[in-house]
Design a protein around this motif. Structure first.
Motif, mmCIF file in Angstrom:
data_model
loop_
_atom_site.group_PDB
_atom_site.id
_atom_site.type_symbol
_atom_site.label_atom_id
_atom_site.label_comp_id
_atom_site.label_asym_id
_atom_site.label_seq_id
_atom_site.Cartn_x
_atom_site.Cartn_y
_atom_site.Cartn_z
ATOM 1 N N LEU A 165 -22.125 -0.294 59.256
ATOM 2 C CA LEU A 165 -22.409 -0.225 60.693
ATOM 3 C C LEU A 165 -23.618 -1.085 61.049
ATOM 4 O O LEU A 165 -23.634 -1.732 62.103
ATOM 5 C CB LEU A 165 -22.632 1.227 61.117
ATOM 6 C CG LEU A 165 -21.382 2.101 61.140
ATOM 7 C CD1 LEU A 165 -21.749 3.570 61.317
ATOM 8 C CD2 LEU A 165 -20.420 1.642 62.219
ATOM 9 N N GLU A 166 -24.605 -1.120 60.176
ATOM 10 C CA GLU A 166 -25.786 -1.962 60.408
ATOM 11 C C GLU A 166 -25.391 -3.436 60.436
ATOM 12 O O GLU A 166 -25.872 -4.203 61.273
ATOM 13 C CB GLU A 166 -26.842 -1.706 59.322
ATOM 14 C CG GLU A 166 -28.054 -2.602 59.396
ATOM 15 C CD GLU A 166 -28.887 -2.418 60.669
ATOM 16 O OE1 GLU A 166 -29.522 -3.397 61.093
ATOM 17 O OE2 GLU A 166 -28.882 -1.309 61.237
ATOM 18 N N ALA A 202 -19.787 -9.277 62.629
ATOM 19 C CA ALA A 202 -19.067 -8.509 63.651
ATOM 20 C C ALA A 202 -17.832 -9.270 64.115
ATOM 21 O O ALA A 202 -16.752 -8.685 64.288
ATOM 22 C CB ALA A 202 -19.983 -8.191 64.831
ATOM 23 N N ILE A 232 -22.515 -4.669 61.327
ATOM 24 C CA ILE A 232 -21.785 -4.917 62.576
ATOM 25 C C ILE A 232 -22.764 -5.135 63.740
ATOM 26 O O ILE A 232 -22.560 -6.026 64.561
ATOM 27 C CB ILE A 232 -20.809 -3.761 62.899
ATOM 28 C CG1 ILE A 232 -19.652 -3.762 61.903
ATOM 29 C CG2 ILE A 232 -20.273 -3.868 64.320
ATOM 30 C CD1 ILE A 232 -18.737 -2.550 62.004
ATOM 31 N N THR A 233 -23.816 -4.342 63.793
ATOM 32 C CA THR A 233 -24.740 -4.440 64.917
ATOM 33 C C THR A 233 -25.795 -5.540 64.759
ATOM 34 O O THR A 233 -26.303 -6.041 65.756
ATOM 35 C CB THR A 233 -25.456 -3.091 65.166
ATOM 36 O OG1 THR A 233 -26.158 -2.710 63.979
ATOM 37 C CG2 THR A 233 -24.463 -2.028 65.564
ATOM 38 N N ARG A 254 -21.259 3.531 54.572
ATOM 39 C CA ARG A 254 -20.932 3.498 56.000
ATOM 40 C C ARG A 254 -22.126 3.024 56.834
ATOM 41 O O ARG A 254 -21.983 2.183 57.724
ATOM 42 C CB ARG A 254 -20.495 4.896 56.433
ATOM 43 C CG ARG A 254 -20.231 5.039 57.904
ATOM 44 C CD ARG A 254 -19.949 6.483 58.215
ATOM 45 N NE ARG A 254 -19.634 6.663 59.614
ATOM 46 C CZ ARG A 254 -19.652 7.825 60.221
ATOM 47 N NH1 ARG A 254 -19.956 8.919 59.545
ATOM 48 N NH2 ARG A 254 -19.354 7.919 61.484
ATOM 49 N N SER A 255 -23.306 3.553 56.551
ATOM 50 C CA SER A 255 -24.493 3.176 57.328
ATOM 51 C C SER A 255 -24.798 1.684 57.181
ATOM 52 O O SER A 255 -25.163 1.024 58.167
ATOM 53 C CB SER A 255 -25.703 4.009 56.897
ATOM 54 O OG SER A 255 -25.954 3.832 55.510
ATOM 55 N N LEU A 306 -14.404 4.812 60.189
ATOM 56 C CA LEU A 306 -15.775 4.318 60.291
ATOM 57 C C LEU A 306 -16.519 5.018 61.431
ATOM 58 O O LEU A 306 -17.725 5.219 61.368
ATOM 59 C CB LEU A 306 -15.758 2.800 60.511
ATOM 60 C CG LEU A 306 -17.089 2.076 60.491
ATOM 61 C CD1 LEU A 306 -17.766 2.227 59.123
ATOM 62 C CD2 LEU A 306 -16.877 0.603 60.807
ATOM 63 N N PHE A 307 -15.783 5.415 62.460
ATOM 64 C CA PHE A 307 -16.392 6.046 63.627
ATOM 65 C C PHE A 307 -16.058 7.530 63.724
ATOM 66 O O PHE A 307 -16.137 8.120 64.798
ATOM 67 C CB PHE A 307 -15.975 5.297 64.897
ATOM 68 C CG PHE A 307 -16.421 3.860 64.869
ATOM 69 C CD1 PHE A 307 -17.737 3.523 65.140
ATOM 70 C CD2 PHE A 307 -15.527 2.862 64.529
ATOM 71 C CE1 PHE A 307 -18.157 2.202 65.084
ATOM 72 C CE2 PHE A 307 -15.940 1.534 64.473
ATOM 73 C CZ PHE A 307 -17.263 1.206 64.749
ATOM 74 N N TRP A 321 -15.256 -9.164 61.388
ATOM 75 C CA TRP A 321 -14.677 -7.822 61.345
ATOM 76 C C TRP A 321 -13.619 -7.655 62.436
ATOM 77 O O TRP A 321 -12.525 -7.165 62.190
ATOM 78 C CB TRP A 321 -15.782 -6.786 61.472
ATOM 79 C CG TRP A 321 -15.321 -5.362 61.548
ATOM 80 C CD1 TRP A 321 -15.504 -4.498 62.578
ATOM 81 C CD2 TRP A 321 -14.594 -4.631 60.555
ATOM 82 N NE1 TRP A 321 -14.936 -3.281 62.298
ATOM 83 C CE2 TRP A 321 -14.376 -3.332 61.057
ATOM 84 C CE3 TRP A 321 -14.101 -4.943 59.291
ATOM 85 C CZ2 TRP A 321 -13.697 -2.348 60.340
ATOM 86 C CZ3 TRP A 321 -13.420 -3.965 58.578
ATOM 87 C CH2 TRP A 321 -13.226 -2.689 59.102
ATOM 88 N N GLU A 353 -9.970 2.126 58.409
ATOM 89 C CA GLU A 353 -10.950 1.487 59.295
ATOM 90 C C GLU A 353 -11.381 2.398 60.434
ATOM 91 O O GLU A 353 -12.553 2.415 60.809
ATOM 92 C CB GLU A 353 -10.379 0.194 59.898
ATOM 93 C CG GLU A 353 -9.927 -0.830 58.906
ATOM 94 C CD GLU A 353 -8.452 -0.703 58.538
ATOM 95 O OE1 GLU A 353 -7.888 0.407 58.650
ATOM 96 O OE2 GLU A 353 -7.871 -1.712 58.137
#
Length: 193
Positions: free
Chosen positions: A113-114, A123, A116-117, A109-110, A87-88, A126, A84
């Protein structure tokens, strides 16, 4: 020893959160990936391109000491997310190796992340999933501080409701509590006498 909730309850909550996460990912973004026992999912230094969920089997995250000795950072079974923190990161800081025939769900990954935002419910799911993973890791770490096989088994049983896994799952239990399968079998046999 601390107790947030029982191991059985914690395991059930992780499975529920796993389902909540994967159900919110569009099918077009999910890819199934099968691994043979001993196969590598990724290597230390590889570029991070995906987030992985373990659907079946088991994968270990392994880093090697300067002397070349493997250090297992995570044993991820069904319902676990893998690496996890990567991811960053730009690259993986460890290797991922299947310890048995395994199936993974892979999400770019992209896209992850999309989600999550852009999706507050995703989110939130997660964050809750990560919190449960931290609780599980802390419980395992606490058990590993105990000195004897008997103490480790007692602690595990206290959190598991006093029930041992069936014979086929006892080797996995031995690995979870950081003892050899033989030492665990001897302790179980001693208790039956």
């Amino acid at each position: 020893m601390f107790a947030v909730c029982s191991l059985h309850h914690l395991t059930a909550m992780i499975a529920i959160m796993f389902e909540a996460l994967t159900s919110r990912i569009p099918d077009t973004e999910l890819r199934s990936r099968k691994l043979a026992q001993g196969a590598w999912l990724f290597h230390q230094g590889d570029q991070v391109r995906s987030m992985f969920f373990v659907l079946a089997g088991s994968v270990e995250l392994v880093r090697h000491s300067p002397e070349g000795k493997p250090v297992i950072l995570q044993r991820a079974g069904r319902g676990a997310t893998l690496a996890e923190a990567s991811l960053f990161s730009d690259s993986y800081h460890c290797d991922a190796i299947a310890t048995e025939i395994s199936e993974m769900a892979e999400v770019p990954r992209s896209s992850f992340l999309e989600l999550i935002t852009s999706d507050p419910e995703f989110a939130s799911a997660w964050m809750e999933h990560l919190a449960r993973q931290v609780q599980s890791a802390r419980l395992r770490a606490e058990i590993l501080t105990l000195k004897t096989v008997a103490q480790r088994l007692d602690a595990w049983l206290a959190f598991a409701g006093g029930v041992l896994p069936e014979r086929g799952g006892r080797s996995r239990l031995a690995h979870q509590i950081g003892v050899s399968p033989e030492a665990l079998y001897r302790e179980i046999a001693r208790r039956k006498q």
